[in-house]
Motif scaffolding. Structure first.
Motif, PDB file in Angstrom:
ATOM      1  N   GLY A 119      18.830  -7.245  17.323  1.00  7.65           N
ATOM      2  CA  GLY A 119      19.647  -6.580  18.329  1.00  7.65           C
ATOM      3  C   GLY A 119      18.807  -5.827  19.343  1.00  7.65           C
ATOM      4  O   GLY A 119      19.096  -5.849  20.544  1.00  7.65           O
ATOM      5  N   LEU A 120      17.754  -5.164  18.876  1.00  9.84           N
ATOM      6  CA  LEU A 120      16.869  -4.457  19.800  1.00  9.84           C
ATOM      7  C   LEU A 120      16.117  -5.444  20.683  1.00  9.84           C
ATOM      8  O   LEU A 120      15.971  -5.227  21.890  1.00  9.84           O
ATOM      9  N   VAL A 121      15.651  -6.532  20.109  1.00 12.99           N
ATOM     10  CA  VAL A 121      14.955  -7.556  20.902  1.00 12.99           C
ATOM     11  C   VAL A 121      15.894  -8.110  21.973  1.00 12.99           C
ATOM     12  O   VAL A 121      15.482  -8.352  23.114  1.00 12.99           O
ATOM     13  N   ASP A 122      17.167  -8.282  21.629  1.00 12.08           N
ATOM     14  CA  ASP A 122      18.141  -8.769  22.616  1.00 12.08           C
ATOM     15  C   ASP A 122      18.282  -7.787  23.773  1.00 12.08           C
ATOM     16  O   ASP A 122      18.370  -8.192  24.939  1.00 12.08           O
ATOM     17  N   VAL A 123      18.329  -6.488  23.468  1.00 11.54           N
ATOM     18  CA  VAL A 123      18.429  -5.475  24.523  1.00 11.54           C
ATOM     19  C   VAL A 123      17.225  -5.558  25.457  1.00 11.54           C
ATOM     20  O   VAL A 123      17.362  -5.612  26.686  1.00 11.54           O
ATOM     21  N   LEU A 124      16.031  -5.562  24.885  1.00  9.15           N
ATOM     22  CA  LEU A 124      14.826  -5.595  25.703  1.00  9.15           C
ATOM     23  C   LEU A 124      14.741  -6.887  26.505  1.00  9.15           C
ATOM     24  O   LEU A 124      14.303  -6.886  27.667  1.00  9.15           O
ATOM     25  N   SER A 125      15.167  -7.989  25.912  1.00 13.34           N
ATOM     26  CA  SER A 125      15.090  -9.284  26.590  1.00 13.34           C
ATOM     27  C   SER A 125      15.981  -9.344  27.825  1.00 13.34           C
ATOM     28  O   SER A 125      15.771 -10.193  28.702  1.00 13.34           O
ATOM     29  N   ARG A 170       5.559 -12.077  27.079  1.00 14.52           N
ATOM     30  CA  ARG A 170       6.854 -11.525  26.666  1.00 14.52           C
ATOM     31  C   ARG A 170       7.126 -11.819  25.193  1.00 14.52           C
ATOM     32  O   ARG A 170       7.531 -10.925  24.441  1.00 14.52           O
ATOM     33  N   GLU A 171       6.895 -13.039  24.777  1.00 15.41           N
ATOM     34  CA  GLU A 171       7.158 -13.400  23.387  1.00 15.41           C
ATOM     35  C   GLU A 171       6.250 -12.630  22.439  1.00 15.41           C
ATOM     36  O   GLU A 171       6.686 -12.203  21.358  1.00 15.41           O
ATOM     37  N   ALA A 172       4.991 -12.412  22.842  1.00 22.10           N
ATOM     38  CA  ALA A 172       4.062 -11.676  21.990  1.00 22.10           C
ATOM     39  C   ALA A 172       4.477 -10.211  21.863  1.00 22.10           C
ATOM     40  O   ALA A 172       4.452  -9.633  20.759  1.00 22.10           O
ATOM     41  N   VAL A 173       4.875  -9.591  22.993  1.00 22.21           N
ATOM     42  CA  VAL A 173       5.298  -8.187  22.952  1.00 22.21           C
ATOM     43  C   VAL A 173       6.540  -8.031  22.087  1.00 22.21           C
ATOM     44  O   VAL A 173       6.614  -7.140  21.228  1.00 22.21           O
ATOM     45  N   LEU A 174       7.522  -8.900  22.293  1.00 17.38           N
ATOM     46  CA  LEU A 174       8.768  -8.793  21.534  1.00 17.38           C
ATOM     47  C   LEU A 174       8.539  -9.084  20.053  1.00 17.38           C
ATOM     48  O   LEU A 174       9.217  -8.505  19.192  1.00 17.38           O
ATOM     49  N   ALA A 175       7.595  -9.970  19.742  1.00 13.14           N
ATOM     50  CA  ALA A 175       7.262 -10.222  18.337  1.00 13.14           C
ATOM     51  C   ALA A 175       6.643  -8.983  17.708  1.00 13.14           C
ATOM     52  O   ALA A 175       6.955  -8.632  16.551  1.00 13.14           O
ATOM     53  N   ASP A 176       5.779  -8.288  18.445  1.00  8.25           N
ATOM     54  CA  ASP A 176       5.194  -7.047  17.935  1.00  8.25           C
ATOM     55  C   ASP A 176       6.257  -5.963  17.762  1.00  8.25           C
ATOM     56  O   ASP A 176       6.227  -5.188  16.792  1.00  8.25           O
ATOM     57  N   VAL A 177       7.199  -5.893  18.705  1.00  4.43           N
ATOM     58  CA  VAL A 177       8.309  -4.945  18.591  1.00  4.43           C
ATOM     59  C   VAL A 177       9.128  -5.245  17.338  1.00  4.43           C
ATOM     60  O   VAL A 177       9.466  -4.356  16.555  1.00  4.43           O
ATOM     61  N   ALA A 178       9.440  -6.514  17.130  1.00  6.71           N
ATOM     62  CA  ALA A 178      10.216  -6.913  15.961  1.00  6.71           C
ATOM     63  C   ALA A 178       9.478  -6.550  14.677  1.00  6.71           C
ATOM     64  O   ALA A 178      10.089  -6.057  13.705  1.00  6.71           O
TER      65      ALA A 178
END
Length: 208
Positions: free
Chosen positions: A145-151, A164-172
């Motif tokens: 859900g958080l990744v969806d918000v940031l995306s 983008r994919e690397a940052v969001l993977a680190d966030v996840a």
């Protein structure tokens, strides 16, 4: 979003017409002559053309009609998790997003009576009864859900795909390490104003 709205309204509110078009260039249908009572913008008014938005709003609203503009600021309430998310961004990016969940008070926020929104409204001179309201809420988001918000935010959408994919993977990964859930303290700011009453004499609105 327009497609989702159309599907949702198909049976629940068939009288609703969804028109996917830029606000600045939209014109009402020839058989629709009544001005509108309400113009609502959710988290989007900053994308409209500043040279056109206020005059267009007055054009489509009746005299005394309501303009309602709102935005959300999100904050990660857990300081330890927020620092982990900051580290995940700094590992991949030369700078942090200018307005994001990573800050206690996001830079560039439109919240507050001194932002560009009330300044432009008051400078236009065609609106009255300017009101600003705030609504605090809290939301719990899963990792996805958080990744969806940031995306959905422009800063992330404009990054190169691999970055983008690397940052969001680190966030996840950071959220998963904290149990797979994050609390977002949310501040919703609502600006309300009316077109100046009497701006158009009864029966003489430009759309009539």
């Amino acid at each position: 979003m327009a497609a989702v709205l159309s599907r949702n309204c198909a049976t629940a509110a068939p009288e609703v017409t969804v028109v996917p078009q830029d606000f600045e260039t939209w014109e009402r249908a020839p058989d629709h002559h009544r001005p509108f009572d309400l113009l609502l913008s959710a988290q989007a008014w900053h994308w409209t053309d500043p040279e056109v938005r206020w005059s267009k709003a007055k054009q489509v609203l009746r005299a005394g009609g309501t303009l309602a503009l709102f935005w959300n600021d999100w904050y990660v309430s857990d300081d330890d998790l927020r620092h982990e998310l900051i580290a995940a961004h700094e590992h991949r990016l030369p700078e942090l997003p200018p307005h994001s969940i990573l800050e206690k008070v996001p830079r560039g926020s439109v919240m507050g009576p001194d932002s560009w929104v009330p300044r432009e409204l008051l400078a236009d001179g065609g609106f009255t009864d300017l009101t600003y309201l705030q609504y605090p809420t809290a939301h719990h988001r899963s990792t996805s859900g958080l990744v969806d918000v940031l995306s959905s935010l422009s800063f992330y959408r404009l990054l190169p795909e691999a970055t983008r994919e690397a940052v969001l993977a680190d966030v996840a990964g950071a959220v998963d390490a904290y149990g797979g859930s994050v609390r977002l303290d949310t501040r919703t700011g609502l600006f309300l104003a009316r077109t100046a009453s009497g701006r158009y004499p009864e029966g003489n609105h430009p759309s009539d």
